[in-house]
Design a protein around this motif. Structure first.
Motif, mmCIF file in Angstrom:
data_model
loop_
_atom_site.group_PDB
_atom_site.id
_atom_site.type_symbol
_atom_site.label_atom_id
_atom_site.label_comp_id
_atom_site.label_asym_id
_atom_site.label_seq_id
_atom_site.Cartn_x
_atom_site.Cartn_y
_atom_site.Cartn_z
ATOM 1 N N ASP A 86 0.813 -1.211 0.000
ATOM 2 C CA ASP A 86 0.000 0.000 0.000
ATOM 3 C C ASP A 86 0.852 1.270 0.000
ATOM 4 O OD1 ASP A 86 -2.588 -1.371 2.180
ATOM 5 O OD2 ASP A 86 -2.312 -1.473 -0.005
ATOM 6 N N ASP A 87 2.104 1.173 0.369
ATOM 7 C CA ASP A 87 2.986 2.330 0.422
ATOM 8 C C ASP A 87 3.325 2.778 -0.997
ATOM 9 O OD1 ASP A 87 4.893 4.173 1.707
ATOM 10 O OD2 ASP A 87 6.358 2.942 0.653
ATOM 11 N N PRO A 88 3.041 4.049 -1.371
ATOM 12 C CA PRO A 88 3.300 4.496 -2.741
ATOM 13 C C PRO A 88 4.750 4.314 -3.177
ATOM 14 C CG PRO A 88 1.857 6.044 -1.636
ATOM 15 C CD PRO A 88 2.321 5.077 -0.593
ATOM 16 N N ALA A 89 5.699 4.585 -2.280
ATOM 17 C CA ALA A 89 7.113 4.447 -2.654
ATOM 18 C C ALA A 89 7.439 3.002 -2.998
ATOM 19 C CB ALA A 89 7.998 4.941 -1.511
ATOM 20 N N ALA A 90 6.939 2.064 -2.193
ATOM 21 C CA ALA A 90 7.185 0.650 -2.471
ATOM 22 C C ALA A 90 6.509 0.231 -3.770
ATOM 23 C CB ALA A 90 6.683 -0.204 -1.309
ATOM 24 N N PHE A 91 5.293 0.761 -3.999
ATOM 25 C CA PHE A 91 4.580 0.389 -5.219
ATOM 26 C C PHE A 91 5.296 0.912 -6.461
ATOM 27 C CE2 PHE A 91 1.683 1.635 -8.630
ATOM 28 C CZ PHE A 91 1.176 0.393 -8.987
ATOM 29 N N TYR A 92 5.691 2.185 -6.434
ATOM 30 C CA TYR A 92 6.221 2.811 -7.648
ATOM 31 C C TYR A 92 7.684 2.467 -7.944
ATOM 32 C CZ TYR A 92 2.064 5.633 -8.519
ATOM 33 O OH TYR A 92 0.790 6.035 -8.832
ATOM 34 N N LYS A 93 8.405 1.982 -6.955
ATOM 35 C CA LYS A 93 9.813 1.660 -7.186
ATOM 36 C C LYS A 93 9.963 0.611 -8.284
ATOM 37 C CE LYS A 93 14.101 0.378 -4.861
ATOM 38 N NZ LYS A 93 14.741 0.008 -3.573
ATOM 39 N N GLY A 94 10.725 0.953 -9.319
ATOM 40 C CA GLY A 94 10.958 0.028 -10.430
ATOM 41 C C GLY A 94 9.847 -0.015 -11.460
ATOM 42 N N LYS A 95 8.754 0.739 -11.238
ATOM 43 C CA LYS A 95 7.630 0.742 -12.168
ATOM 44 C C LYS A 95 7.867 1.726 -13.317
ATOM 45 C CE LYS A 95 4.309 -1.841 -10.109
ATOM 46 N NZ LYS A 95 4.943 -2.220 -8.848
ATOM 47 N N VAL A 96 7.064 1.570 -14.364
ATOM 48 C CA VAL A 96 7.014 2.516 -15.480
ATOM 49 C C VAL A 96 5.615 3.123 -15.510
ATOM 50 C CG1 VAL A 96 7.107 2.815 -17.985
ATOM 51 C CG2 VAL A 96 8.733 1.286 -16.846
ATOM 52 N N VAL A 97 5.539 4.442 -15.438
ATOM 53 C CA VAL A 97 4.270 5.157 -15.516
ATOM 54 C C VAL A 97 4.123 5.685 -16.942
ATOM 55 C CG1 VAL A 97 2.955 7.155 -14.700
ATOM 56 C CG2 VAL A 97 4.317 5.805 -13.085
ATOM 57 N N ARG A 98 2.991 5.362 -17.562
ATOM 58 C CA ARG A 98 2.727 5.858 -18.923
ATOM 59 C C ARG A 98 1.932 7.152 -18.858
ATOM 60 N NH1 ARG A 98 -0.560 2.912 -22.344
ATOM 61 N NH2 ARG A 98 -1.514 1.796 -20.601
ATOM 62 N N LEU A 99 2.387 8.159 -19.574
ATOM 63 C CA LEU A 99 1.666 9.415 -19.702
ATOM 64 C C LEU A 99 1.143 9.463 -21.140
ATOM 65 C CD1 LEU A 99 3.001 12.919 -18.558
ATOM 66 C CD2 LEU A 99 1.157 12.546 -20.179
ATOM 67 N N LYS B 43 11.208 12.633 -10.437
ATOM 68 C CA LYS B 43 12.024 13.055 -9.294
ATOM 69 C C LYS B 43 11.193 13.176 -8.019
ATOM 70 C CE LYS B 43 14.068 16.957 -10.038
ATOM 71 N NZ LYS B 43 14.822 18.250 -10.091
ATOM 72 N N TYR B 44 9.900 13.477 -8.186
ATOM 73 C CA TYR B 44 9.061 13.763 -7.022
ATOM 74 C C TYR B 44 8.041 12.672 -6.710
ATOM 75 C CZ TYR B 44 11.144 18.360 -7.590
ATOM 76 O OH TYR B 44 12.042 19.385 -7.705
ATOM 77 N N ILE B 45 7.923 11.658 -7.573
ATOM 78 C CA ILE B 45 7.032 10.540 -7.274
ATOM 79 C C ILE B 45 7.748 9.606 -6.304
ATOM 80 C CG2 ILE B 45 5.758 8.570 -8.200
ATOM 81 C CD1 ILE B 45 5.616 9.991 -10.874
ATOM 82 N N PRO B 46 7.129 9.224 -5.193
ATOM 83 C CA PRO B 46 7.775 8.275 -4.281
ATOM 84 C C PRO B 46 8.193 7.013 -5.027
ATOM 85 C CG PRO B 46 5.776 9.165 -3.306
ATOM 86 C CD PRO B 46 5.783 9.632 -4.730
ATOM 87 N N GLY B 47 9.412 6.573 -4.816
ATOM 88 C CA GLY B 47 9.910 5.395 -5.514
ATOM 89 C C GLY B 47 10.558 5.710 -6.846
ATOM 90 N N ASN B 48 10.401 6.940 -7.313
ATOM 91 C CA ASN B 48 11.058 7.429 -8.540
ATOM 92 C C ASN B 48 10.914 6.494 -9.744
ATOM 93 O OD1 ASN B 48 13.388 8.143 -6.100
ATOM 94 N ND2 ASN B 48 12.241 9.773 -7.101
ATOM 95 N N PRO B 49 9.673 6.205 -10.172
ATOM 96 C CA PRO B 49 9.484 5.368 -11.363
ATOM 97 C C PRO B 49 9.891 6.118 -12.624
ATOM 98 C CG PRO B 49 7.415 6.355 -10.734
ATOM 99 C CD PRO B 49 8.395 6.723 -9.659
ATOM 100 N N SER B 50 10.036 5.393 -13.708
ATOM 101 C CA SER B 50 10.233 6.025 -15.012
ATOM 102 C C SER B 50 8.881 6.520 -15.515
ATOM 103 C CB SER B 50 10.816 5.025 -16.014
ATOM 104 O OG SER B 50 12.060 4.528 -15.564
#
Length: 338
Positions: A22-35, A58-65
């Motif tokens: 549930d932690d955003p940083a743990a979730f987003y770490k290593g993920k790719v976010v599509r815009l 830079k500002y998303i917890p976990g710093n995804p691409s």
């Protein structure tokens, strides 16, 4: 006692992964976010989205691409309908749409398969002023001239201001705009203007400065009106469309149509995304809007930054949906594809 301790340990083991998930940083770490941009490559919306994508991680917890994809079509409806219905709804998808998209369910209800008030709005990079302009060889010189002379306007699709605003002007003021749709992005319309296929178009003032600043300085285009709730300080001599309204009914209709410009560059996530991830992306967006390097590059690209938070965009949309039904119907009828 041992059994009790074992059970308690098992309970903590079960809870800890859930919390990590549930932690955003743990979730987003290593993920790719599509815009996903609902407008073609090279447009002002595309340039704006790609700039955001360079700094947002830079500002998303976990710093995804964050990667940018383009899905133009039907004034961003194609993209938005798909994202709203199919997601994914896990927080790895952000949409970037035309500013007219939030009012589409009001004004084009048959094409919209989403509810604007249920979308998770992330924010807007700036408020907008729309410029209507024509090529310097066009047969008209002022907005008043369009009331007597047919003026051909290039547009992407109904739902975009390039279509909606000229047809609304025809209904309210008796202008003779003829709108040609089907162009994938503003740069394609500009090529058509140079070839003489169309006389002009509509664009955000910030977009025009970003992709055709030489046209402005070399006076290759004529500004015939600015569409906004207030005059832009850089366009003091260009007529404000609200000043053309002679009745209260006309003014109300224009205010509904112009409301979209207050959230000029909206970004959103689909419904049903976990609230903590929506909040994480919203706060990352807000932080990016204050990033000195982001602001410096925006200035270099001639992109105006005057942001709204996701909460502010959502509140504006709630207010828009309180517009009297008679006004909505009048604007809807004027903007209906002919």
């Amino acid at each position: 006692m041992r059994k009790a301790l074992f059970a308690l340990g098992a309970l903590f083991a079960a809870i800890t992964p859930a919390k990590a998930q549930d932690d955003p940083a743990a979730f987003y770490k290593g993920k790719v976010v599509r815009l996903v941009v609902g407008v073609g490559v090279g447009s002002g919306y595309d340039i704006n989205a790609r700039l955001l994508a360079r700094y947002l991680p830079k500002y998303i917890p976990g710093n995804p691409s964050v990667i940018v994809q383009n899905q133009p079509g039907a004034g961003s409806l194609t993209m938005t309908n798909q994202l709203y219905a199919a997601g994914p709804f896990d927080g790895t998808l952000i949409g970037a749409s035309f500013n007219g998209l939030p009012t589409t369910p009001l004004l084009q209800p048959t094409g919209a398969r989403f509810e604007a008030t249920k979308i998770n709005w992330i924010g807007s990079t700036n408020r907008e002023t729309q410029a209507s302009y024509v090529w310097h060889t066009a047969p008209i010189k002022t907005f008043a001239d369009v009331k007597t002379t047919e003026t051909i306007i290039g547009a992407q699709a109904p739902g975009s201001t390039q279509y909606d605003y000229p047809v609304l002007a025809n209904a309210l003021f008796g202008t003779k705009f003829k709108v040609i749709t089907g162009y994938s992005a503003t740069p394609n319309i500009h090529l058509a203007m140079e070839r003489g296929e169309v006389h002009g178009t509509w664009a955000n003032w910030s977009t025009l400065k970003a992709i055709a600043s030489d046209w402005i300085t070399e006076k290759k285009i004529r500004m015939i009106a600015q569409w906004a709730l207030r005059k832009h300080p850089e366009l003091p001599d260009v007529p404000l469309i609200l000043d053309q309204a002679k009745t209260e009914s006309d003014k109300q209709a224009l205010q509904l149509a112009l409301a979209r410009l207050e959230f000029g560059r909206p970004f959103f996530m689909p419904p049903n995304v976990p609230a903590d991830r929506v909040n994480a992306i919203r706060r990352a967006f807000d932080a990016t809007m204050k990033d000195k390097e982001f602001l410096a590059e925006a200035d270099k690209l001639k992109i105006e930054v005057d942001p709204l938070t996701g909460e502010q965009v959502a509140a504006l949309i709630v207010d828009i949906y309180k517009t009297p039904a008679a006004t909505v119907e009048r604007v809807r009828a004027a903007m209906a594809p002919k």
